[in-house]
Design an enzyme around this catalytic site. Structure first.
Site, PDB file in Angstrom:
ATOM      1  N   PHE A 183       0.825  -1.212   0.000  1.00 17.13           N
ATOM      2  CA  PHE A 183       0.000   0.000   0.000  1.00 17.13           C
ATOM      3  C   PHE A 183       0.863   1.267   0.000  1.00 17.13           C
ATOM      4  CE2 PHE A 183      -4.448  -1.018   1.335  1.00 17.13           C
ATOM      5  CZ  PHE A 183      -4.345  -2.358   1.665  1.00 17.13           C
ATOM      6  N   ALA A 185       4.145   1.875  -0.320  1.00 18.88           N
ATOM      7  CA  ALA A 185       5.117   2.077  -1.397  1.00 18.88           C
ATOM      8  C   ALA A 185       4.414   2.586  -2.658  1.00 18.88           C
ATOM      9  CB  ALA A 185       5.854   0.769  -1.686  1.00 18.88           C
ATOM     10  N   CYS A 186       3.299   1.958  -3.030  1.00 20.22           N
ATOM     11  CA  CYS A 186       2.621   2.349  -4.274  1.00 20.22           C
ATOM     12  C   CYS A 186       2.004   3.739  -4.148  1.00 20.22           C
ATOM     13  CB  CYS A 186       1.555   1.318  -4.654  1.00 20.22           C
ATOM     14  SG  CYS A 186       2.292  -0.256  -5.138  1.00 20.22           S
ATOM     15  N   GLU A 187       1.388   3.997  -2.984  1.00 22.15           N
ATOM     16  CA  GLU A 187       0.759   5.312  -2.823  1.00 22.15           C
ATOM     17  C   GLU A 187       1.808   6.422  -2.871  1.00 22.15           C
ATOM     18  OE1 GLU A 187      -3.258   4.024  -0.337  1.00 22.15           O
ATOM     19  OE2 GLU A 187      -1.630   4.917   0.783  1.00 22.15           O
ATOM     20  N   HIS A 442     -25.778   6.761 -16.917  1.00 26.90           N
ATOM     21  CA  HIS A 442     -24.909   7.022 -18.052  1.00 26.90           C
ATOM     22  C   HIS A 442     -24.652   8.510 -18.220  1.00 26.90           C
ATOM     23  CE1 HIS A 442     -23.172   6.251 -21.983  1.00 26.90           C
ATOM     24  NE2 HIS A 442     -23.915   7.232 -22.461  1.00 26.90           N
TER      25      HIS A 442
HETATM   26  C1  LIG Z   1       0.991   6.075   5.550  1.00 31.64           C
HETATM   27  C2  LIG Z   1      -0.264   5.347   5.987  1.00 31.64           C
HETATM   28  C3  LIG Z   1      -1.417   5.500   5.261  1.00 31.64           C
HETATM   29  C4  LIG Z   1      -2.578   4.849   5.662  1.00 31.64           C
HETATM   30  N1  LIG Z   1      -3.699   5.004   4.903  1.00 31.64           N
HETATM   31  C5  LIG Z   1      -4.827   4.397   5.260  1.00 31.64           C
HETATM   32  C6  LIG Z   1      -6.016   4.599   4.513  1.00 31.64           C
HETATM   33  O1  LIG Z   1      -6.026   5.318   3.514  1.00 31.64           O
HETATM   34  N2  LIG Z   1      -7.144   3.973   4.934  1.00 31.64           N
HETATM   35  C7  LIG Z   1      -7.162   3.176   6.039  1.00 31.64           C
HETATM   36  O2  LIG Z   1      -8.236   2.647   6.391  1.00 31.64           O
HETATM   37  N3  LIG Z   1      -6.040   2.947   6.770  1.00 31.64           N
HETATM   38  C8  LIG Z   1      -4.880   3.545   6.401  1.00 31.64           C
HETATM   39  N4  LIG Z   1      -3.749   3.355   7.147  1.00 31.64           N
HETATM   40  C9  LIG Z   1      -3.805   2.440   8.308  1.00 31.64           C
HETATM   41  C10 LIG Z   1      -4.411   3.156   9.533  1.00 31.64           C
HETATM   42  O3  LIG Z   1      -3.757   4.373   9.769  1.00 31.64           O
HETATM   43  C11 LIG Z   1      -4.306   2.253  10.757  1.00 31.64           C
HETATM   44  O4  LIG Z   1      -4.876   1.005  10.468  1.00 31.64           O
HETATM   45  C12 LIG Z   1      -5.011   2.854  11.976  1.00 31.64           C
HETATM   46  O5  LIG Z   1      -4.523   4.132  12.291  1.00 31.64           O
HETATM   47  C13 LIG Z   1      -4.868   1.915  13.185  1.00 31.64           C
HETATM   48  O6  LIG Z   1      -5.463   2.496  14.312  1.00 31.64           O
HETATM   49  P1  LIG Z   1      -5.003   2.063  15.772  1.00 31.64           P
HETATM   50  O7  LIG Z   1      -5.944   2.737  16.703  1.00 31.64           O
HETATM   51  O8  LIG Z   1      -4.862   0.602  15.847  1.00 31.64           O
HETATM   52  O9  LIG Z   1      -3.544   2.645  15.966  1.00 31.64           O
HETATM   53  P2  LIG Z   1      -2.922   4.086  15.750  1.00 31.64           P
HETATM   54  O10 LIG Z   1      -3.791   4.972  14.941  1.00 31.64           O
HETATM   55  O11 LIG Z   1      -1.544   3.850  15.279  1.00 31.64           O
HETATM   56  O12 LIG Z   1      -2.901   4.709  17.219  1.00 31.64           O
HETATM   57  C14 LIG Z   1      -2.094   4.197  18.234  1.00 31.64           C
HETATM   58  C15 LIG Z   1      -1.719   5.330  19.173  1.00 31.64           C
HETATM   59  O13 LIG Z   1      -1.162   4.770  20.357  1.00 31.64           O
HETATM   60  C16 LIG Z   1      -0.098   5.585  20.795  1.00 31.64           C
HETATM   61  N5  LIG Z   1       0.743   4.768  21.674  1.00 31.64           N
HETATM   62  C17 LIG Z   1       1.552   3.736  21.337  1.00 31.64           C
HETATM   63  N6  LIG Z   1       2.076   3.172  22.432  1.00 31.64           N
HETATM   64  C18 LIG Z   1       1.596   3.854  23.488  1.00 31.64           C
HETATM   65  C19 LIG Z   1       1.772   3.741  24.880  1.00 31.64           C
HETATM   66  N7  LIG Z   1       2.549   2.803  25.429  1.00 31.64           N
HETATM   67  N8  LIG Z   1       1.158   4.645  25.676  1.00 31.64           N
HETATM   68  C20 LIG Z   1       0.363   5.620  25.161  1.00 31.64           C
HETATM   69  N9  LIG Z   1       0.160   5.755  23.842  1.00 31.64           N
HETATM   70  C21 LIG Z   1       0.749   4.881  23.019  1.00 31.64           C
HETATM   71  C22 LIG Z   1       0.566   6.030  19.504  1.00 31.64           C
HETATM   72  O14 LIG Z   1       1.351   7.206  19.717  1.00 31.64           O
HETATM   73  C23 LIG Z   1      -0.658   6.266  18.612  1.00 31.64           C
HETATM   74  O15 LIG Z   1      -1.097   7.596  18.700  1.00 31.64           O
HETATM   75  C24 LIG Z   1      -2.576   4.004   6.793  1.00 31.64           C
HETATM   76  C25 LIG Z   1      -1.396   3.848   7.539  1.00 31.64           C
HETATM   77  C26 LIG Z   1      -0.259   4.508   7.141  1.00 31.64           C
HETATM   78  C27 LIG Z   1       1.013   4.345   7.940  1.00 31.64           C
HETATM   79  N1  LIG Z   2      -5.015   2.802   1.514  1.00 33.05           N
HETATM   80  C1  LIG Z   2      -4.952   2.150   2.661  1.00 33.05           C
HETATM   81  O1  LIG Z   2      -5.942   1.676   3.191  1.00 33.05           O
HETATM   82  C2  LIG Z   2      -3.631   1.982   3.340  1.00 33.05           C
HETATM   83  C3  LIG Z   2      -2.549   2.772   2.980  1.00 33.05           C
HETATM   84  C4  LIG Z   2      -1.343   2.569   3.639  1.00 33.05           C
HETATM   85  C5  LIG Z   2      -1.228   1.606   4.619  1.00 33.05           C
HETATM   86  N2  LIG Z   2      -2.305   0.862   4.948  1.00 33.05           N
HETATM   87  C6  LIG Z   2      -2.189  -0.201   5.986  1.00 33.05           C
HETATM   88  O2  LIG Z   2      -0.876  -0.217   6.495  1.00 33.05           O
HETATM   89  C7  LIG Z   2      -0.315  -1.508   6.327  1.00 33.05           C
HETATM   90  C8  LIG Z   2       1.153  -1.372   6.104  1.00 33.05           C
HETATM   91  O3  LIG Z   2       1.427  -0.880   4.792  1.00 33.05           O
HETATM   92  P1  LIG Z   2       2.804  -1.188   4.104  1.00 33.05           P
HETATM   93  O4  LIG Z   2       2.757  -0.728   2.691  1.00 33.05           O
HETATM   94  O5  LIG Z   2       3.917  -0.706   4.976  1.00 33.05           O
HETATM   95  O6  LIG Z   2       2.900  -2.754   4.221  1.00 33.05           O
HETATM   96  P2  LIG Z   2       2.552  -3.917   3.197  1.00 33.05           P
HETATM   97  O7  LIG Z   2       2.613  -5.143   3.996  1.00 33.05           O
HETATM   98  O8  LIG Z   2       1.340  -3.602   2.398  1.00 33.05           O
HETATM   99  O9  LIG Z   2       3.792  -3.890   2.184  1.00 33.05           O
HETATM  100  C9  LIG Z   2       5.105  -4.112   2.605  1.00 33.05           C
HETATM  101  C10 LIG Z   2       5.964  -4.297   1.364  1.00 33.05           C
HETATM  102  O10 LIG Z   2       7.323  -4.312   1.727  1.00 33.05           O
HETATM  103  C11 LIG Z   2       7.963  -5.414   1.118  1.00 33.05           C
HETATM  104  N3  LIG Z   2       9.083  -5.799   1.988  1.00 33.05           N
HETATM  105  C12 LIG Z   2       9.022  -6.211   3.270  1.00 33.05           C
HETATM  106  N4  LIG Z   2      10.265  -6.435   3.746  1.00 33.05           N
HETATM  107  C13 LIG Z   2      11.122  -6.130   2.737  1.00 33.05           C
HETATM  108  C14 LIG Z   2      12.532  -6.153   2.609  1.00 33.05           C
HETATM  109  N5  LIG Z   2      13.331  -6.537   3.609  1.00 33.05           N
HETATM  110  N6  LIG Z   2      13.066  -5.787   1.430  1.00 33.05           N
HETATM  111  C15 LIG Z   2      12.270  -5.408   0.407  1.00 33.05           C
HETATM  112  N7  LIG Z   2      10.941  -5.351   0.468  1.00 33.05           N
HETATM  113  C16 LIG Z   2      10.373  -5.720   1.619  1.00 33.05           C
HETATM  114  C17 LIG Z   2       6.886  -6.467   0.983  1.00 33.05           C
HETATM  115  O11 LIG Z   2       7.219  -7.386  -0.024  1.00 33.05           O
HETATM  116  C18 LIG Z   2       5.687  -5.600   0.624  1.00 33.05           C
HETATM  117  O12 LIG Z   2       5.677  -5.311  -0.747  1.00 33.05           O
HETATM  118  C19 LIG Z   2      -1.080  -2.110   5.156  1.00 33.05           C
HETATM  119  O13 LIG Z   2      -1.060  -3.501   5.188  1.00 33.05           O
HETATM  120  C20 LIG Z   2      -2.457  -1.567   5.369  1.00 33.05           C
HETATM  121  O14 LIG Z   2      -3.142  -2.384   6.270  1.00 33.05           O
HETATM  122  C21 LIG Z   2      -3.505   1.016   4.328  1.00 33.05           C
END
Ligand SMILES: Cc1cc2nc3c(=O)[nH]c(=O)nc-3n(C[C@H](O)[C@H](O)[C@H](O)COP(=O)(O)OP(=O)(O)OC[C@H]3O[C@@H](n4cnc5c(N)ncnc54)[C@H](O)[C@@H]3O)c2cc1C
Ligand SMILES: NC(=O)c1ccc[n+]([C@@H]2O[C@H](COP(=O)([O-])OP(=O)(O)OC[C@H]3O[C@@H](n4cnc5c(N)ncnc54)[C@H](O)[C@@H]3O)[C@@H](O)[C@H]2O)c1
Length: 453
Positions: A183, A185-187, A442
């Site tokens: 996800f 990497a492509c985004e 359409h």
């Molecule tokens: C770049 C990126 C893009 C994404 N895009 C999408 C998307 O488009 N659509 C989608 O559905 N999902 C997307 N995701 C995934 C999504 O963000 C996560 O699945 C979601 O935020 C998970 O929620 P969570 O509550 O489990 O954890 P988080 O949102 O990570 O929240 C955990 C919180 O706990 C805090 N914390 C950690 N340890 C402690 C501790 N010991 N004490 C107190 N606080 C602590 C952290 O600081 C953090 O604020 C994306 C993720 C990334 C990285």
């Molecule tokens: N649009 C969305 O909803 C969205 C966007 C971003 C992230 N996310 C969430 O966050 C999660 C994490 O995203 P992500 O892109 O980090 O993970 P991912 O698991 O989707 O992709 C990880 C990639 O890294 C590669 N990889 C892992 N270890 C490697 C290594 N040592 N050398 C080379 N390549 C390696 C894997 O082959 C894979 O292609 C996703 O699975 C998804 O649940 C969601």
């Protein structure tokens, strides 16, 4: 021991915030502990700022094709620094909004990192020091600490960026290497390319987006290559050398790529550091906290939701898990989350969105003879005048015996918006005949879903 809180939530991200507010609405006395910024990954360094960057990165192409629609623009320049600063401002606004919402819902926000001292108590540390006056006691504890990016184990990995770092840049260099095919990497490859950066993406396997319907991931791949992203398959990173802004990434095959930045998008892992789960007796399954269908860990009053449980790591899933937990434990409305039909999208360019089984999963589950695949591949009308752009792919996977739609998938413009609505039909058990009975709207891209033969 005194238990002043009914619930202590560790982590104010998607799952923790949703659970805390819902539990408070049921009358529970709730504290939420957050060590970083309220909002968590999605709001601060994930979905939200990412999607804003996607919107920003779409303009360059739109400006390029504008003359074919009679719009003459000269002197258009991209200033990624302005976009990044505006995105951060919006993140600040949302961060403040979430803090305010906690107060309005009567949830006590405790700033610092939570760490178990016993199964019912949590110490909070700030700047590395435990604040002894702030040991919290709770009848229930919810672990919602999310995940963190994982860097590959190669020399110099610390020189690369992870996704968190992308939002903190003041500008982007001319050339970036993206490592990974998932996800993130492509985004980001598409965001950077859209902002005028030369992008080389290193993929260790032979295709992008493993786990998605293969034909769809190929369509994304073709679209990204068509735009000029340099995809290199079968390349594993070996070492990273240099200094910020001037790096060389070498691969196991001996290739060397000079660039201004390297994004290591190589997956995420549950963030368990400092939690001291041993003091609570919570056991791990590998690197994740394992829970049952009620979000309960092996300790009955300790629960976990979201990415720390490493099931389906998406924001709406974490939110629903958090709310289901709160409704069940504090609202006398026991319910479990349905993880079976979760729509998802990759906001790449072209965009991919999907709900239900892929063609490969359907064949595995039901056998080739029982699965019928319908597809439409075409250039959308938006591309008629510019005469360029990737082709759309729409795909329906149907169970021949029942006529039920097993999967609905799309690559192309507005794919995520379209699949969100299609997922309602799939959740209701729609058949191909139901789709066919639906009058087409359409001219649209998604009308192909109701006219496929
Ligand atoms: C770049 C990126 C893009 C994404 N895009 C999408 C998307 O488009 N659509 C989608 O559905 N999902 C997307 N995701 C995934 C999504 O963000 C996560 O699945 C979601 O935020 C998970 O929620 P969570 O509550 O489990 O954890 P988080 O949102 O990570 O929240 C955990 C919180 O706990 C805090 N914390 C950690 N340890 C402690 C501790 N010991 N004490 C107190 N606080 C602590 C952290 O600081 C953090 O604020 C994306 C993720 C990334 C990285
Ligand atoms: N649009 C969305 O909803 C969205 C966007 C971003 C992230 N996310 C969430 O966050 C999660 C994490 O995203 P992500 O892109 O980090 O993970 P991912 O698991 O989707 O992709 C990880 C990639 O890294 C590669 N990889 C892992 N270890 C490697 C290594 N040592 N050398 C080379 N390549 C390696 C894997 O082959 C894979 O292609 C996703 O699975 C998804 O649940 C969601």
């Amino acid at each position: 021991m005194e238990h002043p809180f009914d619930l202590i939530v560790l982590g104010a991200g998607s799952g923790g915030l949703a659970a805390a507010k819902r539990a408070a609405s049921h009358g529970a006395k709730v504290a939420i502990v957050e060590g970083d910024r309220v909002g968590g990954t999605c709001v601060i360094r994930g979905c939200v700022p990412k999607k804003l960057l996607v919107y920003g990165s779409l303009y360059r192409e739109q400006l390029e094709v504008a003359p074919s629609f009679g719009v003459e623009l000269s002197d258009a320049r991209i200033n990624a620094g302005v976009l990044l600063a505006n995105v951060r401002q919006e993140v600040d606004r949302l961060n403040a909004l979430h803090i305010d919402l906690l107060a309005k819902n009567g949830v006590e926000l405790v700033t610092g990192w939570g760490s178990f001292t016993s199964p019912n108590s949590v110490a909070v540390s700030r700047n590395g020091a435990i604040d002894a006056s702030q040991e919290l006691h709770g009848d229930h504890i919810l672990i919602a600490v999310g995940g963190r990016p994982h860097r590959p184990d190669i020399p110099g990995a610390e020189l690369g960026w992870v996704s968190d770092d992308m939002f903190m840049q003041s500008s982007f260099p001319d050339r970036v290497v993206v490592v990974g095919a998932g996800f993130i990497a492509c985004e980001f490859a598409c965001i950077l390319h859209g902002l005028g950066v030369e992008v080389i993406q290193l993929v260790r396997g032979d295709h992008l987006l493993r786990g998605f319907d293969r034909e769809l991931s190929t369509a994304v791949q073709d679209g990204m290559q068509g735009k000029g992203i340099d995809l290199r398959f079968g390349e594993n990173p070996a070492a990273l050398k240099g200094q910020p802004g001037d790096l060389v990434l070498s691969t196991q095959s001996g290739e060397r790529f000079s660039c201004g930045g390297v994004l290591l998008a190589t997956g995420r892992r549950p963030f368990l550091q400092g939690l001291n789960l041993d003091a609570a007796g919570v056991v791990l399954e590998g690197r994740r906290i394992s829970v049952d269908a009620n979000q309960s860990t092996n300790i009955p009053h300790i629960f976990a939701v979201g990415d720390v449980t490493d099931r389906i790591n998406l924001t709406p899933v974490a939110i629903d898990e958090g709310r289901a937990f709160a409704d069940s434990v504090f609202g006398q409305k026991p319910r479990q989350v349905n993880h079976d039909l979760v729509a998802s999208a990759v906001f790449s360019q072209p965009e991919l969105a999907t709900v239900g089984l892929t063609e490969e999963q359907s064949i595995d589950r039901y056998g080739k003879d029982q699965v019928k695949v319908y597809r439409a591949r075409f250039r959308s009308m938006a591309q008629a005048l510019p005469k360029r752009g990737p082709r759309c792919l729409l795909k329906l996977i149907v169970d021949r015996n029942t006529d039920r739609i097993l999967g609905c998938h799309m690559v192309g413009e507005h794919a995520a918006e379209i699949i969100q609505m299609a997922s309602i039909a799939l959740a209701m058990g729609a058949t191909k005949a139901d789709f066919d009975r639906t009058m087409a709207l359409h001219p649209t891209v998604s009308e192909e879903f109701v006219t496929m033969t």
